[in-house]
Design a protein around this motif. Structure first.
Motif, mmCIF file in Angstrom:
data_model
loop_
_atom_site.group_PDB
_atom_site.id
_atom_site.type_symbol
_atom_site.label_atom_id
_atom_site.label_comp_id
_atom_site.label_asym_id
_atom_site.label_seq_id
_atom_site.Cartn_x
_atom_site.Cartn_y
_atom_site.Cartn_z
ATOM 1 N N GLY A 1 0.827 -1.210 0.000
ATOM 2 C CA GLY A 1 0.000 0.000 0.000
ATOM 3 C C GLY A 1 0.857 1.253 0.000
ATOM 4 N N ALA A 2 1.942 1.223 0.782
ATOM 5 C CA ALA A 2 2.869 2.363 0.816
ATOM 6 C C ALA A 2 3.523 2.559 -0.538
ATOM 7 N N CYS A 3 3.882 1.447 -1.197
ATOM 8 C CA CYS A 3 4.496 1.553 -2.528
ATOM 9 C C CYS A 3 3.530 2.182 -3.511
ATOM 10 N N THR A 4 2.263 1.812 -3.396
ATOM 11 C CA THR A 4 1.253 2.370 -4.292
ATOM 12 C C THR A 4 1.063 3.858 -4.035
ATOM 13 N N ILE A 5 1.077 4.250 -2.768
ATOM 14 C CA ILE A 5 0.914 5.668 -2.428
ATOM 15 C C ILE A 5 2.123 6.470 -2.897
ATOM 16 N N LEU A 6 3.333 5.893 -2.734
ATOM 17 C CA LEU A 6 4.546 6.603 -3.128
ATOM 18 C C LEU A 6 4.700 6.705 -4.640
ATOM 19 N N ASP A 7 4.090 5.770 -5.369
ATOM 20 C CA ASP A 7 4.188 5.788 -6.827
ATOM 21 C C ASP A 7 3.474 7.029 -7.351
ATOM 22 N N LYS A 8 4.185 7.832 -8.137
ATOM 23 C CA LYS A 8 3.632 9.091 -8.635
ATOM 24 C C LYS A 8 2.812 8.917 -9.908
ATOM 25 N N GLY A 9 2.768 7.699 -10.455
ATOM 26 C CA GLY A 9 2.071 7.501 -11.719
ATOM 27 C C GLY A 9 1.172 6.284 -11.711
ATOM 28 N N PHE A 10 0.493 6.087 -12.850
ATOM 29 C CA PHE A 10 -0.386 4.942 -13.022
ATOM 30 C C PHE A 10 -0.519 4.648 -14.511
ATOM 31 N N ILE A 11 -1.014 3.476 -14.838
ATOM 32 C CA ILE A 11 -1.264 3.091 -16.222
ATOM 33 C C ILE A 11 -2.664 3.569 -16.596
ATOM 34 N N ASN A 12 -2.769 4.426 -17.608
ATOM 35 C CA ASN A 12 -4.075 4.957 -17.997
ATOM 36 C C ASN A 12 -4.795 4.012 -18.964
ATOM 37 N N HIS A 13 -5.965 4.420 -19.445
ATOM 38 C CA HIS A 13 -6.787 3.579 -20.320
ATOM 39 C C HIS A 13 -6.130 3.308 -21.673
ATOM 40 N N ASN A 14 -5.094 4.068 -22.028
ATOM 41 C CA ASN A 14 -4.357 3.826 -23.273
ATOM 42 C C ASN A 14 -3.150 2.915 -23.065
ATOM 43 N N GLY A 15 -2.946 2.469 -21.818
ATOM 44 C CA GLY A 15 -1.791 1.629 -21.516
ATOM 45 C C GLY A 15 -0.509 2.423 -21.317
ATOM 46 N N GLN A 16 -0.620 3.746 -21.153
ATOM 47 C CA GLN A 16 0.545 4.607 -20.962
ATOM 48 C C GLN A 16 0.740 4.901 -19.478
ATOM 49 N N TYR A 17 2.000 4.943 -19.055
ATOM 50 C CA TYR A 17 2.323 5.302 -17.683
ATOM 51 C C TYR A 17 2.339 6.826 -17.589
ATOM 52 N N VAL A 18 1.437 7.384 -16.797
ATOM 53 C CA VAL A 18 1.252 8.838 -16.706
ATOM 54 C C VAL A 18 1.270 9.282 -15.243
#
Length: 198
Positions: free
Chosen positions: A22-39
């Motif tokens: 959970g901490a790793c997810t919170i610290l992660d500044k990005g996510f994979i959007n609906h186009n499959g791009q890391y944003v």
């Protein structure tokens, strides 16, 4: 009694793992959007809409293809008969007149093993192999490109410096150990129909 301690131990082990991930997810500044791009979750590009951008000297009707890459002066791209992943793709940069640019790659060979050619659909910015980036130039020669990339389990804003040749047909990125050379290629004018809305 041993069963009770085992249940407690398992409970705390699962709790610690959940908190860690959970901490790793919170610290992660990005996510994979609906186009499959890391944003980025909260975009904070420093070059986006930066005032004083000299876009008039940059050819926004062409595309720049990576033709050479060197590591410590040794050619690592292109290499013939190479199993290296770097040599299995062609890399491009497309500049637009609003300070936006698209960095992307396509496979060197198509599904039938034949040389792959750039197509209009390859310029669609909503593709998982594309990075929607920003550029800035104060003089039309030195260019900074800012991208958001994934690394070490989280996202980073990376700004890279490039230099155009006098004729604007060559773009070079030179760092301490790495040198990348791009050459300008013409593309059909009707390939510019995709929105630059990032």
């Amino acid at each position: 009694m041993k069963t009770f301690f085992k249940i407690i131990f398992n409970f705390f082990t699962i709790l610690v793992l959940c908190l860690f991930f959970g901490a790793c997810t919170i610290l992660d500044k990005g996510f994979i959007n609906h186009n499959g791009q890391y944003v980025p979750k909260n975009p904070n590009f420093k070059l986006k809409n930066k005032q004083g951008n000299m876009v008039g000297d940059i050819d926004t009707l062409a595309i720049y293809k990576m033709v050479e890459m060197y590591n410590n002066g040794k050619l690592i791209y292109p290499l013939n008969n190479s199993e290296n992943e770097l040599n299995s793709v062609s890399n491009f940069i497309k500049f637009y007149n609003n300070g936006r640019c698209l960095i992307f790659s396509i496979p060197v060979k198509n599904a039938f093993g034949k040389p792959n050619k750039l197509k209009k659909s390859d310029l669609n910015p909503n593709n998982q192999h594309h990075s929607k980036s920003y550029y800035y130039s104060s003089n039309g020669k030195n260019v900074q490109i800012e991208s958001f990339i994934y690394g070490d389990g989280q996202g980073y804003y990376v700004t890279t410096n490039y230099i155009f040749s006098e004729s604007k047909d060559t773009l070079i990125m030179q760092e301490k150990y790495i040198k990348i050379v791009y050459k300008k290629e013409s593309i059909p004018l009707n390939w510019s129909g995709y929105k630059k809305d990032w």
